[in-house]
Design an enzyme around this catalytic site. Sequence first.
Site, PDB file in Angstrom:
ATOM      1  N   GLU A 117       4.332  65.081  63.980  1.00 36.37           N
ATOM      2  CA  GLU A 117       5.577  64.725  63.305  1.00 36.37           C
ATOM      3  C   GLU A 117       6.216  66.027  62.845  1.00 36.37           C
ATOM      4  O   GLU A 117       5.515  66.986  62.535  1.00 36.37           O
ATOM      5  CB  GLU A 117       5.256  63.810  62.111  1.00 36.37           C
ATOM      6  CG  GLU A 117       6.387  63.505  61.180  1.00 36.37           C
ATOM      7  CD  GLU A 117       7.542  62.780  61.846  1.00 36.37           C
ATOM      8  OE1 GLU A 117       8.665  63.322  61.786  1.00 36.37           O
ATOM      9  OE2 GLU A 117       7.338  61.707  62.424  1.00 36.37           O
ATOM     10  N   CYS A 158      13.939  51.277  68.225  1.00 40.38           N
ATOM     11  CA  CYS A 158      14.843  50.541  67.346  1.00 40.38           C
ATOM     12  C   CYS A 158      16.287  50.645  67.835  1.00 40.38           C
ATOM     13  O   CYS A 158      17.196  50.140  67.188  1.00 40.38           O
ATOM     14  CB  CYS A 158      14.735  51.059  65.910  1.00 40.38           C
ATOM     15  SG  CYS A 158      15.223  52.791  65.730  1.00 40.38           S
TER      16      CYS A 158
END
Length: 183
Positions: free
Chosen positions: A64, A139
């Site tokens: 990340e 998404c």
Amino acid sequence: MGLDFHLSARSFLQLNPEQTETLYEEAAKAIDLTPDDTLIDAYAGIGTIGLSLASRVKRVLGMETIPEAVADANQNATLNGITNARYEIGTAEEVMPRWRQEGLNFDAIIVDPPRTGLDRAFIDQILQEKPHKFAYISCNMATLARNLTHLVPTYRVEYIQPIDMIPQTPRCEAVVKLVLNER
């Protein structure tokens, strides 16, 4: 999925915990993990996906770009007694090749990118590595479609399963099972 999570202010967490479990179970079904697998958790955030699946695999390696989220992910592993997961700061296209050079191998990858989708350099890295097990959580259907056009020559879409995360809105998540084309 029976785990507790800590998150800092710059970290992301799905807002609907019941549907989040549905989303992660669908991703687990799509990737068909085994106890011998090493799972890459790309765009890992605070580690919710990788840590939720850690009991099903040999190892979870996550990355990340937000340092606070990586600290949260590693803290969440400790909080939940998970010893087979580690998270590092960096982009997937930088971290994955370094892991390969260090001799780390992996069998499966789950990606859950932001609304902007997968970075093109990371798509190229995936296409070079060609993991056999691949689940893509999205998404944003527009960026998902754009990314799939680059992945489909190497992978075929076996299915796309929408998950309604915020009822009575036009937003949903989708889990895509990608299968490596046999040559």
